[in-house]
Design an enzyme around this catalytic site. Structure first.
Site, PDB file in Angstrom:
ATOM      1  N   TYR A 120      20.246  75.114  30.017  1.00 18.75           N
ATOM      2  CA  TYR A 120      19.204  75.050  31.047  1.00 18.75           C
ATOM      3  C   TYR A 120      18.180  76.138  30.753  1.00 18.75           C
ATOM      4  O   TYR A 120      18.538  77.287  30.457  1.00 18.75           O
ATOM      5  CB  TYR A 120      19.806  75.278  32.435  1.00 18.75           C
ATOM      6  CG  TYR A 120      18.772  75.350  33.542  1.00 18.75           C
ATOM      7  CD1 TYR A 120      18.373  74.205  34.216  1.00 18.75           C
ATOM      8  CD2 TYR A 120      18.192  76.566  33.909  1.00 18.75           C
ATOM      9  CE1 TYR A 120      17.414  74.268  35.231  1.00 18.75           C
ATOM     10  CE2 TYR A 120      17.241  76.637  34.915  1.00 18.75           C
ATOM     11  CZ  TYR A 120      16.859  75.490  35.570  1.00 18.75           C
ATOM     12  OH  TYR A 120      15.913  75.539  36.556  1.00 18.75           O
TER      13      TYR A 120
ATOM     14  N   GLU B 200      10.672  73.462  33.866  1.00 17.88           N
ATOM     15  CA  GLU B 200      12.130  73.345  33.875  1.00 17.88           C
ATOM     16  C   GLU B 200      12.556  72.381  32.771  1.00 17.88           C
ATOM     17  O   GLU B 200      12.106  71.234  32.750  1.00 17.88           O
ATOM     18  CB  GLU B 200      12.613  72.844  35.232  1.00 17.88           C
ATOM     19  CG  GLU B 200      14.117  72.836  35.370  1.00 17.88           C
ATOM     20  CD  GLU B 200      14.560  72.391  36.757  1.00 17.88           C
ATOM     21  OE1 GLU B 200      15.342  73.107  37.382  1.00 17.88           O
ATOM     22  OE2 GLU B 200      14.110  71.319  37.208  1.00 17.88           O
TER      23      GLU B 200
END
Length: 416
Positions: A138, A227
């Site tokens: 991530y 993101e």
């Protein structure tokens, strides 16, 4: 840090001092932006018709593809279409199959946990090559309130709900402050890669370059968030951004014309788009009491008071300090476009805003729009007495109160 991650997920629906629209763009547009900064992604091409999907798949160079519905909502893979198709992400083995899936997706609504029951229209699909990940990570670039600066947020537990990861194991989240002017140095970026578990110089350098270039996009394009979930180490040793979610600050629209040209209003709530045209700060909710208030703080307090009395606001609506009778009428039109609204509550504190302007707009809207649902009004402040007299002389069925609690309670009762 958990609060920062949660904030990132709520940016697109934020109601701060005046509504802000944090522009989101489609996945295929995000991939193009990443590639323009030299950030590697799986090869992908968008298609806006079943035939185009067939042609794209035919000329891709491989039959092992993924087709993804381009809808601005999370949970696409677990969503369902109103055509009956389960899943907005499907594996494709042939051009014919790509065409078949595209015909079931394009022009239909995808319903996910984020769209609500109404779903969102799918106007395009993205076909991408399949790249098998050996590990998923991530990565995000965000504004962080705690440090009052930009941070790089990373985790070796990618491909999962990052909020759950942060809640269960805070140590799994690595937060790296970024100097706004200098950006992320190569040494800093490599150190992050090492902490994530990249074990050799080649993959460490690949990941580091991605981190550095993500910040460049963030700064160059006035982003509010980037993101990447997941960033993957593919089995062939290449580090790739497999998916991307961008948010951009609407205050920078004047200098980010290329980015804001990508806006897809078909993915936005129509009433919010209409309100924006009239310079109204409006966010649609799912309650039954339409709210018209001046000032974001008062609007949120009004919603709280309605909830305290057992009611559910149908919207956040701040008409601002410069509203005119015409603006108020437009606000009424937007409120009445929601069939779920059973009563309207107007709560105005006249400082810069004059109460008599609001009263004039209310009376005009009530007459011209042939208002049928109950209307509760509370006016305090500048030109308050004049406004009350105007309402009284109008002869219209407008219920006026001085007390906020009494007015809110009545609006709740009338919405039942």
């Amino acid at each position: 840090m958990l609060s920062t991650i949660r904030t990132a997920g709520l940016l697109s629906r934020a109601a701060t001092a005046g509504q802000r629209r944090f522009l989101s763009i489609h996945e295929y547009q995000s991939m193009n932006l990443l590639n323009s900064y030299g950030i590697p992604t799986p090869k992908s091409v968008a298609a806006k018709s079943p035939q185009e999907a067939f042609d794209v798949a035919k000329n891709f160079g491989t039959d092992k593809l993924v087709i993804k519905a381009q809808v601005l909502a999370g949970g696409r893979g677990k969503g369902r279409f109103d055509t009956g198709l389960q899943g907005g992400v499907q594996m494709v083995e042939s051009p014919q199959q790509a065409q078949q899936y595209a015909s079931q997706m394009i022009g239909s609504k995808l319903i996910t946990k984020q769209t609500g029951a109404g779903g969102r229209i799918c106007n395009a699909v993205m076909l991408a090559e399949r790249r098998e990940p050996a590990h998923e990570y991530y990565v995000a670039v965000l504004n962080d309130r705690k440090t009052q600066g930009v941070v790089l947020v990373t985790s070796a537990q990618g491909g999962m709900n990052i909020e759950e990861v942060a809640a269960k194991d805070p140590s799994a989240i690595i937060t790296t402050p970024i100097d706004f002017e200098k950006g992320l140095s190569k040494a800093e970026a490599v150190e992050v890669a090492k902490k994530l578990g990249f074990s050799d110089a080649n993959t460490q350098n690949q990941a580091a370059d991605i981190f550095i270039n993500l910040y460049k996009i963030f700064k160059d394009k006035d982003a509010t968030q980037i993101e990447i979930n997941p960033m993957a180490l593919a089995k062939d040793g290449e580090v790739l951004c497999m998916d991307a979610k961008f948010g951009f600050d609407d205050n920078a629209e004047f200098r980010q014309k290329d980015v804001f040209a990508l806006r897809d209003i078909s993915q936005e709530e129509p009433s919010e788009v209409e309100a924006q045209k009239a310079n109204l700060n409006f966010i649609k909710l799912d309650g039954s009491i339409g709210c018209l208030v001046n000032g974001a703080g008062l609007a949120m307090a009004t919603m709280d008071v309605l909830s305290l009395h057992g009611g559910n606001p149908a919207n956040f609506l701040d008409v601002g300090g410069g509203a005119t009778p015409e603006t108020v009428k437009k606000a009424f039109e937007i409120l009445l476009s929601d069939s779920g609204v059973k009563s309207i509550f107007i709560n105005i504190f006249g400082g810069i805003m004059r109460c008599d302007y609001i009263a004039e707009g209310v009376i005009k809207a009530t007459r011209e729009l042939d208002l049928k649902i109950p209307l509760v009004v509370r006016l305090k402040g500048t030109k308050e007495e004049e406004a009350k007299q105007m309402i009284k002389e109008s002869g219209l069925k407008i219920v006026a109160f001085d007390s906020l609690d009494d007015a809110a309670e009545k609006a709740v009762q009338l919405a039942v």
